[in-house]
Design an enzyme around this catalytic site. Structure first.
Site, PDB file in Angstrom:
ATOM      1  N   HIS A 168     -49.451  49.746  13.008  1.00 52.69           N
ATOM      2  CA  HIS A 168     -49.617  50.488  14.256  1.00 52.69           C
ATOM      3  C   HIS A 168     -50.935  50.068  14.914  1.00 52.69           C
ATOM      4  CE1 HIS A 168     -50.251  53.744  17.076  1.00 52.69           C
ATOM      5  NE2 HIS A 168     -48.954  54.009  16.979  1.00 52.69           N
ATOM      6  N   ASN A 210     -43.790  59.907  15.118  1.00 54.95           N
ATOM      7  CA  ASN A 210     -45.076  59.557  14.505  1.00 54.95           C
ATOM      8  C   ASN A 210     -46.062  60.669  14.859  1.00 54.95           C
ATOM      9  OD1 ASN A 210     -47.486  58.480  13.692  1.00 54.95           O
ATOM     10  ND2 ASN A 210     -47.501  56.775  15.167  1.00 54.95           N
ATOM     11  N   LYS A 234     -48.963  61.137  13.729  1.00 56.67           N
ATOM     12  CA  LYS A 234     -50.361  60.682  13.655  1.00 56.67           C
ATOM     13  C   LYS A 234     -51.203  61.695  12.863  1.00 56.67           C
ATOM     14  CE  LYS A 234     -49.582  58.076  17.820  1.00 56.67           C
ATOM     15  NZ  LYS A 234     -50.090  57.464  19.026  1.00 56.67           N
ATOM     16  N   GLU A 260     -53.176  51.646  16.321  1.00 51.36           N
ATOM     17  CA  GLU A 260     -54.356  52.462  15.977  1.00 51.36           C
ATOM     18  C   GLU A 260     -54.945  52.030  14.635  1.00 51.36           C
ATOM     19  OE1 GLU A 260     -52.423  56.234  16.601  1.00 51.36           O
ATOM     20  OE2 GLU A 260     -52.362  55.810  18.755  1.00 51.36           O
ATOM     21  N   SER A 271     -45.520  56.466  25.208  1.00 47.97           N
ATOM     22  CA  SER A 271     -45.276  57.475  26.242  1.00 47.97           C
ATOM     23  C   SER A 271     -43.792  57.801  26.439  1.00 47.97           C
ATOM     24  CB  SER A 271     -45.915  57.049  27.570  1.00 47.97           C
ATOM     25  OG  SER A 271     -47.319  56.962  27.424  1.00 47.97           O
ATOM     26  N   GLY A 280     -49.786  56.871  24.570  1.00 49.60           N
ATOM     27  CA  GLY A 280     -50.526  58.075  24.948  1.00 49.60           C
ATOM     28  C   GLY A 280     -51.054  58.066  26.370  1.00 49.60           C
ATOM     29  N   GLU A 336     -44.618  48.328  20.880  1.00 47.26           N
ATOM     30  CA  GLU A 336     -45.456  49.382  21.450  1.00 47.26           C
ATOM     31  C   GLU A 336     -46.634  48.740  22.185  1.00 47.26           C
ATOM     32  OE1 GLU A 336     -44.932  53.339  19.235  1.00 47.26           O
ATOM     33  OE2 GLU A 336     -46.566  52.277  18.283  1.00 47.26           O
TER      34      GLU A 336
HETATM   35  P1  PGA Z   1     -47.104  58.146  22.278  1.00 48.97           P
HETATM   36  O1  PGA Z   1     -47.416  57.312  20.929  1.00 48.97           O
HETATM   37  O2  PGA Z   1     -45.638  58.466  22.261  1.00 48.97           O
HETATM   38  O3  PGA Z   1     -47.976  59.345  22.197  1.00 48.97           O
HETATM   39  O4  PGA Z   1     -47.445  57.220  23.425  1.00 48.97           O
HETATM   40  C1  PGA Z   1     -46.513  56.371  20.432  1.00 48.97           C
HETATM   41  C2  PGA Z   1     -47.046  55.750  19.168  1.00 48.97           C
HETATM   42  O5  PGA Z   1     -48.251  55.486  19.094  1.00 48.97           O
HETATM   43  O6  PGA Z   1     -46.286  55.492  18.216  1.00 48.97           O
END
Ligand code: PGA
Length: 251
Positions: free
Chosen positions: A92, A7, A9, A94, A210, A170, A164
């Protein structure tokens, strides 16, 4: 089947995305039983679709609208996406946090994806307060039931679910392995009750938050986890190809 899903983003121009995709392509040999899916920003889908035309690497989008067309300025429809992508990340955290997507909106998107031949990657996960209060299962129960309301059980073979935890995204922090395994089992049991069919056992359950080349095997070796959804570490070509080859080493 084991999955490595990237992903990206809101990162990389189309040109930068193409360069990264080339690195991933040249560093990856296709291994039966593993699937690699890249989810770049919309504007890179076209150029990546050409790059991967004769490759096992597949593409996904990071979002879409639930209508096929209409007066929705700035939106992208499933009809437009399916020329380029086979998958779409939906729900997601976000999107839920910054764009106020509710379970109901996510549900409409999932139905629209399935109707239009796209495979949804549904993201679920609790925030830190919910985790600390040990209310993860109650939270996920609602999120799953509402996001998947009215889905025809015969369509469940199109679905991927990514667990998640919001606090792990992150942050460099992850739940411990037992917690992830227990959540995955909980998701399976919840869906089995909800849909009254054990075909739910075939829905791939992924972990995201992460994930790195260093820790990926901790997650993918769990009995109920079929892969990972990777954000930050998927923006580094070498790291992501390492993630892929570590997953492939298990098959
Ligand atoms: P990350 O994000 O691996 O940077 O923690 C995962 C995600 O949001 O799909």
């Amino acid at each position: 089947m084991k999955y490595a899903i990237a992903n990206w983003k809101m990162n990389l121009t189309a040109k930068e995305g193409l360069r990264l995709a080339q690195v991933i392509k040249s560093g990856t040999t296709s291994v039966p039983g593993t699937k690699v899916i890249l989810c770049p920003p919309f504007i890179a889908l076209d150029v990546l679709a050409s790059l991967f035309e004769v490759s096992e690497i597949e593409l996904g989008a990071q979002n879409m609208h639930y209508e096929t067309e209409g007066a929705y300025t700035g939106e992208i429809s499933p009809l437009m996406l399916k020329d380029y992508a086979s998958y779409v990340i939906l729900g997601h955290s976000e999107r839920r946090t910054y764009f106020h997507e509710t379970n109901d909106i996510v549900n409409r998107k999932i139905r629209a994806a399935i109707t239009n031949g796209l495979k949804p990657i549904l993201c679920v996960g609790e925030n830190y307060e919910t985790y600390k209060a040990k209310e993860t299962f109650t939270f996920l129960d609602k999120q799953l039931k509402e996001s998947l309301a009215g889905i025809d059980p015969a369509s469940l073979n199109k679905l991927i679910i990514a667990y998640e935890p919001i606090w792990a995204i992150g942050s460099g922090e992850t739940p411990d392995k037992n917690e992830i395994e227990n959540v995955a089992k909980f998701i399976e049991v919840t869906l089995e009750k909800h849909f009254e069919t054990d075909t739910v056992k075939q829905i791939p359950l992924l972990y995201g938050g992460s994930v790195t080349a260093f820790n990926v095997l901790d997650f993918v070796s769990l009995p109920h986890i079929s892969g990972v959804l990777v954000g930050g570490a998927s923006l580094q070509g070498e790291e992501f190809t390492q993630i892929i080859s570590r997953i492939q080493s298990l098959t």
